[in-house]
Scaffold this motif. Structure first.
Motif, short mmCIF file in Angstrom:
data_model
loop_
_atom_site.label_atom_id
_atom_site.label_comp_id
_atom_site.label_asym_id
_atom_site.label_seq_id
_atom_site.Cartn_x
_atom_site.Cartn_y
_atom_site.Cartn_z
N GLN A 64 0.81 -1.21 0.00
CA GLN A 64 0.00 0.00 0.00
C GLN A 64 0.85 1.27 0.00
N GLY A 65 2.15 1.10 0.08
CA GLY A 65 3.02 2.27 0.11
C GLY A 65 2.93 3.02 1.43
N THR A 66 2.50 2.33 2.46
CA THR A 66 2.38 2.94 3.79
C THR A 66 3.67 2.68 4.54
N HIS A 67 4.52 3.67 4.58
CA HIS A 67 5.81 3.49 5.25
C HIS A 67 5.94 4.35 6.49
N ALA A 68 4.83 4.89 6.94
CA ALA A 68 4.88 5.72 8.13
C ALA A 68 5.26 4.88 9.33
N VAL A 69 6.12 5.39 10.13
CA VAL A 69 6.56 4.69 11.34
C VAL A 69 5.91 5.39 12.52
N PRO A 70 5.19 4.64 13.33
CA PRO A 70 4.57 5.28 14.49
C PRO A 70 5.63 5.77 15.46
N SER A 71 5.27 6.74 16.25
CA SER A 71 6.22 7.25 17.24
C SER A 71 6.52 6.15 18.25
N SER A 72 7.47 6.39 19.10
CA SER A 72 7.83 5.39 20.10
C SER A 72 6.85 5.37 21.26
N ASP A 73 5.89 6.28 21.27
CA ASP A 73 4.88 6.29 22.32
C ASP A 73 4.01 5.04 22.16
N PRO A 74 3.91 4.21 23.18
CA PRO A 74 3.15 2.96 23.05
C PRO A 74 1.71 3.17 22.60
N GLU A 75 1.06 4.23 23.06
CA GLU A 75 -0.33 4.46 22.65
C GLU A 75 -0.41 4.80 21.17
N ASP A 76 0.54 5.59 20.66
CA ASP A 76 0.56 5.89 19.23
C ASP A 76 0.81 4.62 18.42
N ALA A 77 1.70 3.78 18.89
CA ALA A 77 1.99 2.53 18.18
C ALA A 77 0.77 1.62 18.19
N ALA A 78 0.06 1.57 19.32
CA ALA A 78 -1.14 0.74 19.40
C ALA A 78 -2.21 1.26 18.45
N THR A 79 -2.36 2.57 18.38
CA THR A 79 -3.33 3.17 17.46
C THR A 79 -2.97 2.83 16.03
N PHE A 80 -1.68 2.95 15.68
CA PHE A 80 -1.20 2.61 14.34
C PHE A 80 -1.55 1.16 14.01
N ALA A 81 -1.28 0.25 14.95
CA ALA A 81 -1.54 -1.17 14.71
C ALA A 81 -3.04 -1.43 14.54
N ARG A 82 -3.87 -0.80 15.37
CA ARG A 82 -5.32 -0.98 15.25
C ARG A 82 -5.81 -0.49 13.89
N GLU A 83 -5.30 0.66 13.44
CA GLU A 83 -5.70 1.19 12.14
C GLU A 83 -5.25 0.27 11.01
N LEU A 84 -4.04 -0.25 11.11
CA LEU A 84 -3.53 -1.17 10.09
C LEU A 84 -4.40 -2.42 10.01
N ILE A 85 -4.75 -2.97 11.16
CA ILE A 85 -5.59 -4.16 11.19
C ILE A 85 -6.97 -3.85 10.62
N GLU A 86 -7.54 -2.73 11.02
CA GLU A 86 -8.88 -2.38 10.53
C GLU A 86 -8.89 -2.19 9.02
N GLN A 87 -7.84 -1.59 8.48
CA GLN A 87 -7.76 -1.37 7.04
C GLN A 87 -7.59 -2.68 6.28
N ASN A 88 -7.10 -3.70 6.97
CA ASN A 88 -6.80 -4.97 6.32
C ASN A 88 -7.44 -6.14 7.05
N ARG A 89 -8.62 -5.92 7.58
CA ARG A 89 -9.30 -6.92 8.39
C ARG A 89 -9.41 -8.28 7.72
N PRO A 90 -9.79 -8.38 6.44
CA PRO A 90 -9.90 -9.72 5.82
C PRO A 90 -8.58 -10.51 5.89
#
Length: 74
Positions: A40-66
């Motif tokens: 998808q060309g998504t190369h954004a790296v979440p910040s080292s803040d655990p909450e930001d990383a968790a949000t990034f992971a949740r968004e990634l999963i939601e975008q690719n749920r199947p």
């Protein structure tokens, strides 16, 4: 082939164990997430803040749920 080693925090390791996700499965999930990011060309790296990383992971999963639902069935 290039090898990537993932270091997970103790809290994430406990969460993985509680959900019965072994090292092999965690690797499959990580590779799937990397594959999706590259495709998808998504190369954004979440910040080292655990909450930001968790949000990034949740968004990634939601975008690719199947894909993640298919992986969960393996």
């Amino acid at each position: 082939m290039t090898q990537i080693v993932l270091d997970v925090s103790p809290s994430l390791a406990r969460e993985l164990a509680a959900r019965h996700i072994d090292e092999s499965r965690a690797g499959e999930i990580a590779l799937a997430a990397l594959r999706v990011c590259v495709e998808q060309g998504t190369h954004a790296v979440p910040s080292s803040d655990p909450e930001d990383a968790a949000t990034f992971a949740r968004e990634l999963i939601e975008q690719n749920r199947p894909l993640f639902e298919e992986l969960a069935q393996l």
